[in-house]
Design a protein around this motif. Structure first.
Motif, PDB file in Angstrom:
ATOM      1  N   GLU A 123       8.960  11.428 -11.095  1.00  0.00           N
ATOM      2  CA  GLU A 123      10.887  10.993 -10.632  1.00  0.00           C
ATOM      3  C   GLU A 123      11.386  10.030 -11.790  1.00  0.00           C
ATOM      4  OE1 GLU A 123      13.410  11.832  -7.003  1.00  0.00           O
ATOM      5  OE2 GLU A 123      12.944  10.906  -7.147  1.00  0.00           O
ATOM      6  N   GLU A 124      10.119   9.025 -12.525  1.00  0.00           N
ATOM      7  CA  GLU A 124      10.522   7.583 -12.574  1.00  0.00           C
ATOM      8  C   GLU A 124      11.306   7.148 -11.908  1.00  0.00           C
ATOM      9  OE1 GLU A 124      12.114   8.628 -16.575  1.00  0.00           O
ATOM     10  OE2 GLU A 124      10.960   9.488 -17.395  1.00  0.00           O
ATOM     11  N   SER A 125      10.973   6.952 -10.996  1.00  0.00           N
ATOM     12  CA  SER A 125      11.518   6.152  -9.672  1.00  0.00           C
ATOM     13  C   SER A 125      10.555   5.015  -9.572  1.00  0.00           C
ATOM     14  CB  SER A 125      12.443   6.968  -8.034  1.00  0.00           C
ATOM     15  OG  SER A 125      12.615   7.760  -8.028  1.00  0.00           O
ATOM     16  N   ASP A 126      11.651   4.155  -8.655  1.00  0.00           N
ATOM     17  CA  ASP A 126      10.130   3.001  -8.166  1.00  0.00           C
ATOM     18  C   ASP A 126       9.810   2.788  -6.984  1.00  0.00           C
ATOM     19  OD1 ASP A 126      10.012  -0.055  -8.278  1.00  0.00           O
ATOM     20  OD2 ASP A 126      11.611  -0.447  -6.965  1.00  0.00           O
ATOM     21  N   THR A 127       8.201   2.188  -7.228  1.00  0.00           N
ATOM     22  CA  THR A 127       7.061   3.170  -6.669  1.00  0.00           C
ATOM     23  C   THR A 127       6.371   1.102  -5.692  1.00  0.00           C
ATOM     24  OG1 THR A 127       5.289   2.537  -7.969  1.00  0.00           O
ATOM     25  CG2 THR A 127       7.209   4.869  -7.573  1.00  0.00           C
ATOM     26  N   THR A 128       7.521   0.240  -6.522  1.00  0.00           N
ATOM     27  CA  THR A 128       7.063  -1.249  -5.928  1.00  0.00           C
ATOM     28  C   THR A 128       6.789  -1.409  -4.721  1.00  0.00           C
ATOM     29  OG1 THR A 128       8.314  -2.448  -7.640  1.00  0.00           O
ATOM     30  CG2 THR A 128       7.365  -3.563  -6.343  1.00  0.00           C
ATOM     31  N   ALA A 129       7.759  -1.068  -3.893  1.00  0.00           N
ATOM     32  CA  ALA A 129       7.674  -1.528  -2.022  1.00  0.00           C
ATOM     33  C   ALA A 129       6.035  -0.578  -1.332  1.00  0.00           C
ATOM     34  CB  ALA A 129       8.011  -0.498  -1.593  1.00  0.00           C
ATOM     35  N   LEU A 130       5.392   1.066  -2.270  1.00  0.00           N
ATOM     36  CA  LEU A 130       4.866   2.029  -2.296  1.00  0.00           C
ATOM     37  C   LEU A 130       3.726   1.641  -2.368  1.00  0.00           C
ATOM     38  CD1 LEU A 130       6.464   5.177  -2.547  1.00  0.00           C
ATOM     39  CD2 LEU A 130       6.781   3.961   0.172  1.00  0.00           C
ATOM     40  N   THR A 131       3.888   0.938  -3.531  1.00  0.00           N
ATOM     41  CA  THR A 131       2.544   0.047  -4.381  1.00  0.00           C
ATOM     42  C   THR A 131       2.107  -1.381  -3.658  1.00  0.00           C
ATOM     43  OG1 THR A 131       3.153   1.039  -6.662  1.00  0.00           O
ATOM     44  CG2 THR A 131       1.552  -0.693  -6.795  1.00  0.00           C
ATOM     45  N   GLN A 132       3.341  -1.773  -3.421  1.00  0.00           N
ATOM     46  CA  GLN A 132       2.410  -3.187  -2.196  1.00  0.00           C
ATOM     47  C   GLN A 132       1.547  -2.705  -1.243  1.00  0.00           C
ATOM     48  OE1 GLN A 132       6.210  -5.408  -2.361  1.00  0.00           O
ATOM     49  NE2 GLN A 132       5.643  -6.263  -4.601  1.00  0.00           N
ATOM     50  N   LYS A 133       2.521  -1.843  -0.232  1.00  0.00           N
ATOM     51  CA  LYS A 133       2.017  -1.411   0.826  1.00  0.00           C
ATOM     52  C   LYS A 133       0.550  -0.938   0.749  1.00  0.00           C
ATOM     53  CE  LYS A 133       2.382  -0.722   4.879  1.00  0.00           C
ATOM     54  NZ  LYS A 133       2.265  -1.776   6.417  1.00  0.00           N
ATOM     55  N   ARG A 134       0.272  -0.134   0.161  1.00  0.00           N
ATOM     56  CA  ARG A 134      -0.852   1.042  -0.589  1.00  0.00           C
ATOM     57  C   ARG A 134      -1.931  -0.474  -0.719  1.00  0.00           C
ATOM     58  NH1 ARG A 134      -3.115   3.249  -5.452  1.00  0.00           N
ATOM     59  NH2 ARG A 134      -1.092   2.515  -6.582  1.00  0.00           N
ATOM     60  N   LEU A 135      -1.976  -1.169  -1.528  1.00  0.00           N
ATOM     61  CA  LEU A 135      -2.536  -2.680  -1.760  1.00  0.00           C
ATOM     62  C   LEU A 135      -2.777  -3.187  -0.633  1.00  0.00           C
ATOM     63  CD1 LEU A 135      -1.033  -3.753  -4.899  1.00  0.00           C
ATOM     64  CD2 LEU A 135      -3.443  -2.523  -5.168  1.00  0.00           C
ATOM     65  N   GLU A 136      -2.356  -3.574   0.639  1.00  0.00           N
ATOM     66  CA  GLU A 136      -2.396  -3.638   1.715  1.00  0.00           C
ATOM     67  C   GLU A 136      -3.041  -2.839   2.331  1.00  0.00           C
ATOM     68  OE1 GLU A 136       0.990  -4.931   3.950  1.00  0.00           O
ATOM     69  OE2 GLU A 136       2.524  -6.117   1.863  1.00  0.00           O
ATOM     70  N   ILE A 137      -3.489  -1.714   2.666  1.00  0.00           N
ATOM     71  CA  ILE A 137      -4.066  -1.265   3.048  1.00  0.00           C
ATOM     72  C   ILE A 137      -5.235  -1.335   2.406  1.00  0.00           C
ATOM     73  CG2 ILE A 137      -4.536   1.954   3.542  1.00  0.00           C
ATOM     74  CD1 ILE A 137      -2.293   0.280   5.357  1.00  0.00           C
ATOM     75  N   ILE A 138      -6.023  -0.648   1.353  1.00  0.00           N
ATOM     76  CA  ILE A 138      -6.637  -0.617   0.331  1.00  0.00           C
ATOM     77  C   ILE A 138      -7.942  -2.763   0.661  1.00  0.00           C
ATOM     78  CG2 ILE A 138      -6.023  -2.081  -1.765  1.00  0.00           C
ATOM     79  CD1 ILE A 138      -8.623   1.073  -0.929  1.00  0.00           C
ATOM     80  N   ASP A 139      -6.738  -3.164   1.007  1.00  0.00           N
ATOM     81  CA  ASP A 139      -7.656  -4.467   1.439  1.00  0.00           C
ATOM     82  C   ASP A 139      -8.297  -4.637   2.772  1.00  0.00           C
ATOM     83  OD1 ASP A 139      -7.101  -5.785  -1.200  1.00  0.00           O
ATOM     84  OD2 ASP A 139      -5.393  -6.952  -0.566  1.00  0.00           O
ATOM     85  N   GLN A 140      -7.332  -3.882   3.683  1.00  0.00           N
ATOM     86  CA  GLN A 140      -7.526  -3.813   4.509  1.00  0.00           C
ATOM     87  C   GLN A 140      -9.008  -2.995   5.126  1.00  0.00           C
ATOM     88  OE1 GLN A 140      -4.113  -1.974   7.081  1.00  0.00           O
ATOM     89  NE2 GLN A 140      -2.886  -4.190   6.414  1.00  0.00           N
TER      90      GLN A 140
END
Length: 235
Positions: A184-201
Motif C-alpha cells: 500500500e506504500e504506507s509507513d511500516t517503521t513502527a511495525l519494523t521496529q517491533k519486529r526487530l525487537e521480537i526477533i532479538d527476544q
C-alpha cells in the motif's frame, strides 16, 4: 505451542488496519497474496529457529545400506542434518557415525579401508548434493538411522496449524502486516521496529532449550562409549 494460521492472519490484518479492505486478497485461497505473505513469514521465522541450533523440528528416517553401494538419496524434504546412527543389531543398539571431511575424499579410494569392528564394518559419512555417501564402500547390508530437520511446511490455507515456539506467531503477524502495508506504500517503521525487537527476544529465548545442561561441550572420545563394542581409531 500450536497456533492456527488464521490466528496469525487475523492479528496481521488488525496490525495493518486492513480488516475490511479489498486491497489485499484475504480469501485464504492457496497462492493468493495473504497466503504468500504468510509463507514468507513462516520461512523467515523457521530460519531463525534453525539458527538457534536446537532440535525443534528434528525427525528421523531409516536408510537400508546395500553392499557395494556408497551413495543414498536424502529424504525429499531434507533441509539440515542432525545426526547419523548405524544400527548394531536387532536389539536396538546404535553407533553414532562421524562425518568425513571433503578433504579426506581420496583417503579410501585405494585398497585402504577401516578395520572391521566386532559388530561389523563402520563408516563415516559425507553429504554430497542431494545424497549421503558412506566411506569406505559398504561391504554388507546395514541399517542407518538418519536424524534431520525437514524443510518448512508450505501454508496453503488459513485452517492449517503450525507448531511454533512462543513469540514466533507474533513475529509472523508483524512480518505479514509490514508486507501488506508495503504494498500500500504506507509507513511500516513502527511495525519494523517491533519486529526487530521480537526477533532479538527470539534469538535469546530459542537457544539453550535444555537449559539444565550444557548443549555444545562434547568429548568425542565418549560419543560411542555406551555401545556394546565401541569402535576406536577413526582417525
Amino acid at each position: 505451542m500450536l497456533v492456527t494460521v488464521q490466528t496469525i492472519s487475523d492479528s496481521a490484518i488488525d496490525l495493518a488496519d486492513m480488516k475490511n479492505t479489498k486491497f489485499i486478497d484475504q480469501s485464504g485461497t492457496a497462492g493468493t497474496e495473504l497466503i504468500r505473505y504468510l509463507n514468507m513469514a513462516y520461512k523467515d521465522v523457521y530460519q531463525q529457529i534453525i539458527l538457534s541450533k536446537e532440535f525443534y523440528f528434528t525427525t528421523s528416517t531409516t536408510i537400508n545400506i546395500v553392499g557395494s553401494t556408497s551413495s543414498y538419496a536424502l529424504p525429499a524434504d531434507f533441509y539440515k542434518l542432525d545426526g547419523v546412527d548405524l544400527r548394531l543389531d536387532s536389539s536396538g543398539r546404535y553407533l553414532t557415525l562421524l562425518p568425513s571431511m571433503f578433504k579426506e575424499r581420496n583417503k579410501f579410494r585405494s585398497s585402504l579401508a577401516y578395520a572391521t569392528a566386532p559388530f561389523g564394518q563402520a563408516y563415516k559419512y559425507i553429504l554430497v548434493g542431494s545424497t549421503i555417501q558412506f566411506v569406505p564402500l559398504p561391504s554388507s547390508a546395514g541399517v542407518i538411522q538418519l536424524w534431520y530437520t525437514p524443510e518448512p511446511a508450505v501454508i496453503t490455507s488459513l485452517s492449517q496449524s503450525l507448531s511454533l515456539p512462543i513469540g514466533c506467531d507474533e513475529y509472523m503477524s508483524l512480518y505479514v502486516a509490514s508486507a501488506m502495508l508495503s504494498k500500500e506504500e504506507s509507513d511500516t517503521t513502527a511495525l519494523t521496529q517491533k519486529r526487530l525487537e521480537i526477533i532479538d527476544q527470539l534469538k535469546n529465548s530459542l537457544k539453550d532449550r535444555d537449559q539444565g545442561s550444557a548443549q555444545y561441550v562434547v568429548d568425542e572420545s565418549t560419543i560411542n562409549a555406551g555401545a556394546l563394542y565401541p569402535f576406536r581409531g577413526w582417525d
